[in-house]
Structure formats: structure tokens, C-alpha cells
Design an enzyme around this catalytic site. Sequence first.
Site, short mmCIF file in Angstrom:
data_model
loop_
_atom_site.label_atom_id
_atom_site.label_comp_id
_atom_site.label_asym_id
_atom_site.label_seq_id
_atom_site.Cartn_x
_atom_site.Cartn_y
_atom_site.Cartn_z
N ASP A 187 5.39 -60.61 15.83
CA ASP A 187 5.50 -59.71 14.68
C ASP A 187 4.96 -58.38 15.18
O ASP A 187 4.58 -58.24 16.35
CB ASP A 187 4.69 -60.26 13.49
CG ASP A 187 5.21 -59.75 12.14
OD1 ASP A 187 5.41 -58.53 12.00
OD2 ASP A 187 5.42 -60.58 11.24
N HIS A 250 9.98 -56.27 12.14
CA HIS A 250 8.67 -56.83 12.54
C HIS A 250 8.58 -56.95 14.06
O HIS A 250 8.07 -57.94 14.58
CB HIS A 250 8.45 -58.19 11.87
CG HIS A 250 8.28 -58.10 10.38
ND1 HIS A 250 7.07 -57.85 9.78
CD2 HIS A 250 9.17 -58.19 9.37
CE1 HIS A 250 7.22 -57.81 8.46
NE2 HIS A 250 8.49 -58.00 8.19
N ASP A 313 13.59 -60.85 7.78
CA ASP A 313 13.08 -60.32 6.51
C ASP A 313 12.72 -58.84 6.62
O ASP A 313 12.43 -58.33 7.70
CB ASP A 313 11.84 -61.12 6.05
CG ASP A 313 10.71 -61.05 7.07
OD1 ASP A 313 11.02 -61.16 8.28
OD2 ASP A 313 9.55 -60.88 6.69
N GLU A 314 12.75 -58.18 5.47
CA GLU A 314 12.19 -56.83 5.28
C GLU A 314 12.71 -55.82 6.30
O GLU A 314 11.99 -54.88 6.66
CB GLU A 314 10.65 -56.90 5.33
CG GLU A 314 10.09 -57.80 4.25
CD GLU A 314 8.57 -57.94 4.28
OE1 GLU A 314 7.98 -58.02 3.21
OE2 GLU A 314 7.99 -58.00 5.40
N TRP A 382 13.13 -69.83 1.40
CA TRP A 382 13.02 -69.01 0.18
C TRP A 382 11.56 -68.63 -0.03
O TRP A 382 10.71 -69.49 -0.24
CB TRP A 382 13.54 -69.78 -1.04
CG TRP A 382 13.42 -69.00 -2.30
CD1 TRP A 382 13.98 -67.77 -2.56
CD2 TRP A 382 12.70 -69.36 -3.47
NE1 TRP A 382 13.65 -67.35 -3.83
CE2 TRP A 382 12.86 -68.30 -4.40
CE3 TRP A 382 11.92 -70.47 -3.84
CZ2 TRP A 382 12.28 -68.32 -5.67
CZ3 TRP A 382 11.34 -70.49 -5.10
CH2 TRP A 382 11.52 -69.43 -6.01
N ASP A 412 -2.38 -66.81 1.78
CA ASP A 412 -3.18 -65.57 1.86
C ASP A 412 -3.42 -65.00 0.47
O ASP A 412 -4.20 -64.05 0.33
CB ASP A 412 -2.52 -64.53 2.77
CG ASP A 412 -1.09 -64.22 2.38
OD1 ASP A 412 -0.38 -65.12 1.88
OD2 ASP A 412 -0.68 -63.07 2.56
N THR A 461 -1.84 -63.79 8.19
CA THR A 461 -3.23 -63.67 8.62
C THR A 461 -3.77 -62.23 8.66
O THR A 461 -4.73 -61.96 9.37
CB THR A 461 -3.41 -64.34 10.00
OG1 THR A 461 -2.51 -63.74 10.94
CG2 THR A 461 -3.14 -65.83 9.93
N GLU A 462 -3.17 -61.35 7.85
CA GLU A 462 -3.69 -59.96 7.83
C GLU A 462 -5.20 -59.93 7.57
O GLU A 462 -5.92 -59.14 8.18
CB GLU A 462 -3.01 -59.15 6.71
CG GLU A 462 -1.65 -58.61 7.04
CD GLU A 462 -0.54 -59.59 6.68
OE1 GLU A 462 -0.83 -60.80 6.50
OE2 GLU A 462 0.61 -59.15 6.60
C1 ACM Z 1 7.60 -62.57 4.30
O1 ACM Z 1 6.60 -62.86 3.64
N1 ACM Z 1 7.86 -61.31 4.62
C2 ACM Z 1 8.53 -63.60 4.77
#
Ligand code: ACM
Length: 527
Positions: A187, A250, A313-314, A382, A412, A461-462
Site C-alpha cells: 500500500d 495505493h 479500491d479508491e 464488499w 480499526d 493499521t493506520e
Molecule cells: C478499503 O477500505 N479501502 C478497502
Amino acid sequence: MIRTVAMLVCSAVAASAAEPVLIPRPTSVREQPGTLVLAADSLVLAPPELIDSAVATLSAAAACTLKPAPAGSPGRIQFLAANARPEAFPIPQGEGYVMRITPDGVNIHAATPAGHFYGLQSLAQALTTANPPRTLACADIVDAPRFGWRGFMLDESRHFTGITEVKRLLDAMASYKLNRLHWHLTDSPGWRIEIKKFPRLTEIGSRGSETDRRKDAPPQFYTQDQIRELVAYAKARHITLIPEIEMPGHADAAGLSYPEHSGGGFIADASAGKWPNFTFNPAKPETLAFLDDILTEIAGLFPDAGVIHFGGDEVNFGWQHWTDLPDVKSLMQRENLKDLNGIETWFNRRMAASINKLGFTTGGWDEVTARGLPRDKTLVFWWRHDHPQVLRRALDDGYQVVLCPQRPCYLDFVQHDSHLNGRRANGFNPLADVYGFPDSLKELRPGDAPQVLGIQANLWTETTVTQQRRDFLTWPRLVALAEAAWTPASRKDYAAFETHLKVHLPLLRARGLAPWDPFAASLEVVK
Ligand code: ACM
């Protein structure tokens, strides 16, 4: 050690003699008259691939020295073929097992090594929590999982876990009959897996973390030897490691290591400068070849994974500069792509084809539902609980899915209203909500069942600088998820789960884990 702690708790909580304190709760437990008192030197009969671990696991659980039965001799504890069960019992299938505890001993019948393994976990838990020691109430247990995918996702990128703690995690997962560790290995904050062909990915990309962005921070990653070691360690516990290599977003750690493959990122928006290489170049032939080579090494390292997860994603967080890239311009022209969505779709199909060609299903976060990937070779995760229509679309389009929505499956998120550190989204994720999933989900229809492979908890894990905080967020919620994944809805009972959990919390601690204690409202671990 485990036994000592269990005994203290058993006498305090007075565990029921009628039903062993098993998590996940089995499909059916029928009490029978009588008691088994297991002699401290009892013999164990098991297939060759199981005998060593059965003797070691059960000896530890019973705090004695059990022995393998000599060839041709019966055992007091026997792992037998499925069809060797008495007529009155169903033939166990797949991961299921039948366990009969009689005054003479324990017989565990299963059709597969996984079934024997799960019978072993149940017997080990029963012995660990037995009171008095080595004394079990007689019972007939018939058990099989509700879902085939019983997962946990660990984000290694934001903060690195390391081999010792991953092994501890795998041991605990196996005890609770979880069978997939989705391993988020790359990431933006860090690239955590050695790729032989591209050493800078770890020489540069594995330095630093979410909270330590120094270029000269020590590298933190798994060598390929360590990966092989962990894959084998997991396999021995019937857990499949599912690698995730994030693309096209990412990707900052990779872009820092090999800037020629960057497609740009968050430069001109509110996160200015934070992730300047958030994406891979989605069109450059050399970048596509670079990603193919990485995936080929991944396929070799995880030969039995079945699924390679490629993120997906994103992407829109960092795709703003794609249309400035010469390779993207010519791709758009050549393929008649209209916009950024078209480019993302093209890239996803291109890389999914590589994954499929390597013999794997493509795993992707639920954004991939819109990308027209082959439904028989794609697994959708999902995650956006506030996009139920995306789950519906994935199911209606014929995709298989793993359910891991932010609410209640993201660990988290905070687990108690008094906790100050961690995420919330119109609420948080208490233990009871995790336990109640997926029965709480309104979008599912009875006909969806064959496409729902299972459920998974995800730990991003941020906020977890330390292992103590990773444990605090993971346990005991992962125990609740495990029961939700295994136990049929008709047998789920939150009050019984809480009673059992009181016995199991000290067992988690005895494993060296540091769970939050919901009954003592133990202190929040903030970092
Ligand atoms: C995600 O939480 N961006 C998969």
C-alpha cells in the site's frame, strides 16, 4: 500455561458441565450420560499427517503427556474415517466432523484432514477448559461450518507486524476455526514483500510506516523465505494466505522505489503532497510488464492461494493526472476510451487477465464490480457498508462475494463508545454487532447463499503503532467473527457467547495476546 489460566477461570466462572466451552459453538451438542476421565498417558490414534500435532496439541490442552498409539492398537482418542461413525450419525462432509465423547474415550470422525483438524481444535478447547482436569461430560457433537470463507485481513503496510506475531495470530485463528488470512502486503506507506526481480521495492519501499515517514527508517518486510515459511505454517493449520498486491491505486511505496512506473497521485487536492505516487501508470507497457513480473513471483510464492487480490479500491483518490501521461493518451485513442473510468476498467481487465492466466481468481474490493471482470474468475470483497447497492449489483451480476463491510467488520473502528482513538461512521463496531453479522444484513436474499463465500474482519493499521493496539482492536472481536462465520444462525446466542468468552479471554492472554476485556471495561490502548 494455557491450562493454569483456564483452571483459575473455570473455577471462578463455573463452566457448564453439560456443554463444553467451545467457540465457535458447534452445530449440535447432545448431552449423553456419563463422564470421561482421560488418563494422563492415554494413547492417540490419528492418520500419519495429524498424529504429531494431535499428540502435541492435546497434551498441551490436557497438561499431560499423551502418546501415539502403536501400529494396530486402538487409542483412547481416535481420529477415524467419516464412514467409521455409528449409523445414528450423519456422514461428515468437507470441513465438518462428528465427535463422540463416551466414558471409554473420544472418537472424531471426518471425511477430510480439515474435518479432523477442526475436531482436534474442539477437543483441545474442551480439554483446556475441562474442570476437573481431563474430565469431560459425555456428548455427541455434530459440527460443520456455515461459511467456507472465514477470514481476517491484516494490513501490513501502514504498520508492519512481523513473523513472530503473524505465527501467534495464525495459531489463534486456527483454534477458532478461521481459515483465510487476507494479507494486505502493499500500500502507499510501505511495500512489505521481497520481489527478487525488483529489489528496490523493499530496499526503498519498505522503509517507514504510516507514522514514521523517514526515508532512512529501517526496512520492514518479509523475505521470500519468510513468506514460504509462513505459507507452510498457515497450511499446517488449514489456513490459506491470500496475498494482496494493490493496484492501480495505493501504490506510493512502489512509485517511490521505481518512479518510472508512477501514474501520479494526490498532489493538487486537499491531501497535497501526501501521496504523490498514489497510482501506477495504467497504460505504460513497461509498467504493465513490471506488474506482470511481480504477480508471477507472487503466484510462485502462494501456489495454493487460489486468489490473488489486486486491490482496485479508491483509485479516484489519485487518478487526476492520468490523462496527462503520453501512454494514457495513446491508449485512450487506440482503445477508444472516453474517460478516467474507461482507463481504470481497461487496466483492471488487463491485470485480471494476467492473474487468471497464472491460474488464480482475481480478488478485488467492491469497486471492481463496475469493471466487467469475468464473473467466474473474480471474487468481490464488499467493504462499503454505505453502498448496499454495490453488494446487490455484485450478487445480481453473478459474482461470488466475501462480506466485510466497514460496519461491523472493520476492526480499526472503535469497539466501545468510551474509546477515543479509532474510526467511527455513524456509529462504531461493538462486539455484539460483529457477532450479529451477517444476519443483521438486510440486503441478502435466501437465493444469494451460493454466491456468499463467507465473511471477514479487516484490520487496517493506520492507528496501530504497537502490537498491543493491534491485539486490542482484534481480540476479542475476531473471536465473535469466528463464531459468526462458523456457527449456523439458528445456534447463535449472544448471551451464551458472552459466557463462553469469559472463559476464553484468559486463554487468549495465555497465548501472549492482549485482548480488550469488555467485561472489565479494560483501558483503551491508544497507540
Ligand atoms: C478499503 O477500505 N479501502 C478497502
